[in-house]
Design a protein around this motif. Structure first.
Motif, PDB file in Angstrom:
ATOM      1  N   HIS A   1       0.832  -1.202   0.000  1.00  0.00           N
ATOM      2  CA  HIS A   1       0.000   0.000   0.000  1.00  0.00           C
ATOM      3  C   HIS A   1       0.865   1.250   0.000  1.00  0.00           C
ATOM      4  O   HIS A   1       2.054   1.208   0.328  1.00  0.00           O
ATOM      5  N   VAL A   2       0.249   2.369  -0.358  1.00  0.00           N
ATOM      6  CA  VAL A   2       0.860   3.692  -0.233  1.00  0.00           C
ATOM      7  C   VAL A   2      -0.222   4.643   0.275  1.00  0.00           C
ATOM      8  O   VAL A   2      -1.415   4.353   0.166  1.00  0.00           O
TER       9      VAL A   2
ATOM     10  N   PRO B   1      -5.283  -4.632  -9.972  1.00  0.00           N
ATOM     11  CA  PRO B   1      -6.288  -3.684  -9.472  1.00  0.00           C
ATOM     12  C   PRO B   1      -5.946  -3.179  -8.066  1.00  0.00           C
ATOM     13  O   PRO B   1      -5.236  -3.842  -7.313  1.00  0.00           O
ATOM     14  N   LEU B   2      -6.521  -2.010  -7.739  1.00  0.00           N
ATOM     15  CA  LEU B   2      -6.230  -1.341  -6.480  1.00  0.00           C
ATOM     16  C   LEU B   2      -7.533  -0.962  -5.769  1.00  0.00           C
ATOM     17  O   LEU B   2      -8.564  -0.805  -6.407  1.00  0.00           O
ATOM     18  N   PHE B   3      -7.438  -0.785  -4.465  1.00  0.00           N
ATOM     19  CA  PHE B   3      -8.535  -0.233  -3.688  1.00  0.00           C
ATOM     20  C   PHE B   3      -8.104   1.102  -3.103  1.00  0.00           C
ATOM     21  O   PHE B   3      -6.981   1.227  -2.586  1.00  0.00           O
ATOM     22  N   VAL B   4      -8.979   2.082  -3.191  1.00  0.00           N
ATOM     23  CA  VAL B   4      -8.711   3.413  -2.644  1.00  0.00           C
ATOM     24  C   VAL B   4      -9.667   3.640  -1.488  1.00  0.00           C
ATOM     25  O   VAL B   4     -10.879   3.420  -1.620  1.00  0.00           O
ATOM     26  N   LYS B   5      -9.113   4.098  -0.344  1.00  0.00           N
ATOM     27  CA  LYS B   5      -9.919   4.235   0.869  1.00  0.00           C
ATOM     28  C   LYS B   5      -9.579   5.528   1.606  1.00  0.00           C
ATOM     29  O   LYS B   5      -8.424   5.939   1.633  1.00  0.00           O
ATOM     30  N   PRO B   6     -10.568   6.159   2.248  1.00  0.00           N
ATOM     31  CA  PRO B   6     -10.255   7.203   3.223  1.00  0.00           C
ATOM     32  C   PRO B   6      -9.539   6.546   4.400  1.00  0.00           C
ATOM     33  O   PRO B   6      -9.856   5.410   4.764  1.00  0.00           O
ATOM     34  N   ALA B   7      -8.588   7.233   5.010  1.00  0.00           N
ATOM     35  CA  ALA B   7      -7.852   6.634   6.119  1.00  0.00           C
ATOM     36  C   ALA B   7      -8.739   6.403   7.329  1.00  0.00           C
ATOM     37  O   ALA B   7      -8.577   5.417   8.048  1.00  0.00           O
ATOM     38  N   ASN B   8      -9.681   7.315   7.570  1.00  0.00           N
ATOM     39  CA  ASN B   8     -10.519   7.244   8.767  1.00  0.00           C
ATOM     40  C   ASN B   8     -11.996   7.215   8.411  1.00  0.00           C
ATOM     41  O   ASN B   8     -12.620   8.258   8.297  1.00  0.00           O
ATOM     42  N   LEU B   9     -12.530   6.043   8.235  1.00  0.00           N
ATOM     43  CA  LEU B   9     -13.961   5.922   7.997  1.00  0.00           C
ATOM     44  C   LEU B   9     -14.317   4.448   8.031  1.00  0.00           C
ATOM     45  O   LEU B   9     -13.491   3.586   7.727  1.00  0.00           O
TER      46      LEU B   9
ATOM     47  N   ILE C   1      -9.874   8.123  -6.179  1.00  0.00           N
ATOM     48  CA  ILE C   1      -9.221   9.068  -5.261  1.00  0.00           C
ATOM     49  C   ILE C   1     -10.114  10.277  -5.014  1.00  0.00           C
ATOM     50  O   ILE C   1     -10.221  10.776  -3.891  1.00  0.00           O
ATOM     51  N   GLU C   2     -10.780  10.759  -6.060  1.00  0.00           N
ATOM     52  CA  GLU C   2     -11.674  11.900  -5.900  1.00  0.00           C
ATOM     53  C   GLU C   2     -12.817  11.570  -4.933  1.00  0.00           C
ATOM     54  O   GLU C   2     -13.224  12.409  -4.119  1.00  0.00           O
ATOM     55  N   VAL C   3     -13.338  10.352  -5.019  1.00  0.00           N
ATOM     56  CA  VAL C   3     -14.406   9.940  -4.106  1.00  0.00           C
ATOM     57  C   VAL C   3     -13.885   9.904  -2.673  1.00  0.00           C
ATOM     58  O   VAL C   3     -14.490  10.471  -1.747  1.00  0.00           O
ATOM     59  N   ALA C   4     -12.764   9.236  -2.458  1.00  0.00           N
ATOM     60  CA  ALA C   4     -12.211   9.094  -1.108  1.00  0.00           C
ATOM     61  C   ALA C   4     -11.844  10.439  -0.501  1.00  0.00           C
ATOM     62  O   ALA C   4     -11.968  10.643   0.713  1.00  0.00           O
TER      63      ALA C   4
ATOM     64  N   LEU D   1      -5.594   6.257   1.344  1.00  0.00           N
ATOM     65  CA  LEU D   1      -4.838   5.019   1.276  1.00  0.00           C
ATOM     66  C   LEU D   1      -5.155   4.300  -0.028  1.00  0.00           C
ATOM     67  O   LEU D   1      -6.313   4.192  -0.420  1.00  0.00           O
ATOM     68  N   VAL D   2      -4.101   3.821  -0.692  1.00  0.00           N
ATOM     69  CA  VAL D   2      -4.270   2.991  -1.885  1.00  0.00           C
ATOM     70  C   VAL D   2      -3.541   1.681  -1.636  1.00  0.00           C
ATOM     71  O   VAL D   2      -2.371   1.679  -1.238  1.00  0.00           O
ATOM     72  N   GLU D   3      -4.237   0.568  -1.845  1.00  0.00           N
ATOM     73  CA  GLU D   3      -3.608  -0.727  -1.585  1.00  0.00           C
ATOM     74  C   GLU D   3      -3.942  -1.719  -2.692  1.00  0.00           C
ATOM     75  O   GLU D   3      -4.971  -1.601  -3.371  1.00  0.00           O
TER      76      GLU D   3
END
Length: 403
Positions: A166-167, A192-200, A219-222, A230-232
């Motif tokens: 992840h990064v 493929p990747l998953f994009v997430k807000p760090a705190n939610l 990324i725009e959504v997160a 976070l992208v993992e």
């Protein structure tokens, strides 16, 4: 004949300024309903979306929330001072000729049931620590690390637990150096990747990306939900396996489950809105104050005894890695064929009570709540053994030096 033992007053905190506000209400009401009335006196403390604390008997009835202004008009303001006043809540009441007066009520233990922001993230735990009161679940550090996916992964990594590549980066960096961010992500990770807000929690703001175009969109959504992103890498070929851990310093692991997804990501709708009505909302989590109300699940998870034992031990290790307490659900990604395992995340209380993972071991939901309250009181006694301050001659010495 022995005098009848006094019931413990349990202040249940729920609602608050969170995107999971409504889920928190359901969780809290069903937890209060499950508390043994012979042993406990539940005291509902509803925190409005504006942050006001209110109490009142009607807060325990889910149908009361259809008319929220009317409900709040029947409630009394209540607050907890950030001072060790002996576990007292202060309530405002009407006095003579329209005056207001304050009455204190003693609370034996606080039970945070605020999902997401201002509940799972250590903020409300900080207030409870300042007030010096017993409370259920993880402390400030465990709650904060359990809520922040970036800190969580750092803690897991430091203890040698397996995680996916992840990064992470800030929203500000995304806004000012988009091309650099995209290059960094594609250099370090493979689609493929998953994009997430760090705190939610509750999968809100989480999107799967299969190429640069969908990565930008994700990324725009997160970025709408947090300032750190976070992208993992996706764990291809695996299944999700969850395990609960219960305890303080010597925790135990539950049986494992495989939640069945309706979509690529176990979405908010999968967790809370699908399925039928039944005991505890389809024997799921939000229906019992636990996080996944109507999701279909397979218990035990369809993995080998060896994999099950490894998941259970890793769950305990993850629980300890963030100094968790009470109960948590740890989510894993598992490849049943190769045996590869990755710790995905930990969901601290109240994000997950996961009572349904303890029922197969003979621990009912009411009995589990008993155990959580016992653990809270045990941890409070442990805190009282710690020295936090001592008398010092420093100020007197400093004053003499200035005279």
């Amino acid at each position: 004949m022995n005098a009848q033992r006094r019931r413990l007053r349990v202040a249940v905190l729920f609602g608050s300024r969170s995107v999971e506000h409504e889920v928190s209400i359901i969780s809290a009401i069903q937890a209060m309903d499950a508390l043994d009335p012979r042993r406990y006196e539940p005291l509902p403390i509803f925190i409005t979306k504006e942050g006001r604390w209110m109490t009142g008997g009607d807060l325990r009835r889910i149908d009361s929330y259809k008319d929220l202004p009317g409900l709040l008009a029947r409630c009394r303001p209540v607050y907890l001072r950030p001072e060790p006043f002996g576990s007292r809540l202060f309530m405002e009441e009407s006095g003579p000729l329209g005056s207001r007066r304050t009455r204190a009520t003693v609370v034996d233990v606080f039970f945070p049931m605020v999902h997401g922001t201002y509940g799972e993230d250590g903020t409300i735990q900080g207030l409870l620590e300042l007030a010096g009161v017993p409370y259920v679940g993880a402390g400030v550090v465990g709650s904060a690390a359990g809520m922040d996916k970036i800190l969580m992964k750092a803690a897991f990594q430091s203890q040698g637990l397996p995680i996916v590549n992840h990064v992470w980066f800030t929203r500000r960096r995304w806004q000012t150096a988009r091309d650099e961010v995209l290059a960094d992500v594609e250099r370090a990770l493979s689609y493929p990747l998953f994009v997430k807000p760090a705190n939610l929690g509750s999968s809100i703001g989480i999107t799967k990306a299969t190429d640069r175009t969908t990565l930008i969109e994700a990324i725009e959504v997160a970025a709408h939900y947090d300032r750190r992103l976070l992208v993992e890498e996706s764990f291809e070929g695996g299944i999700e396996v969850n395990c609960s851990v219960l305890g303080n310093d010597d925790p135990q692991a539950s049986v494992c489950e495989q939640p069945i997804r309706w979509t690529e990501i176990l979405s908010y709708e999968d967790k809370y809105l699908r399925g039928g009505k039944g005991k505890h909302a389809g024997s799921g989590e939000a229906g019992s104050g636990n996080g996944m109300a109507s999701a279909t699940r397979q218990i035990p998870a369809p993995i080998s005894p060896d994999l099950t034992a490894r998941v259970q031990q890793l769950a305990i290790d993850a629980f300890k890695a963030i100094d968790c307490a009470g109960v948590a659900r740890i989510d894993f990604l598992v490849d049943p064929v190769s045996g590869r395992i990755a710790v995905n995340e930990i969901n601290t209380l109240p994000g997950s009570l996961a009572f349904y993972l303890w029922e197969p071991s003979g621990l009912s939901f009411p009995a589990m709540l008993d155990r959580l309250i016992e653990l809270a009181l045990e941890r409070h006694r442990e805190r009282q053994q710690t020295t936090y301050s001592f008398d010092s001659a420093l100020l007197a010495k400093f004053s003499r030096g200035k005279a």
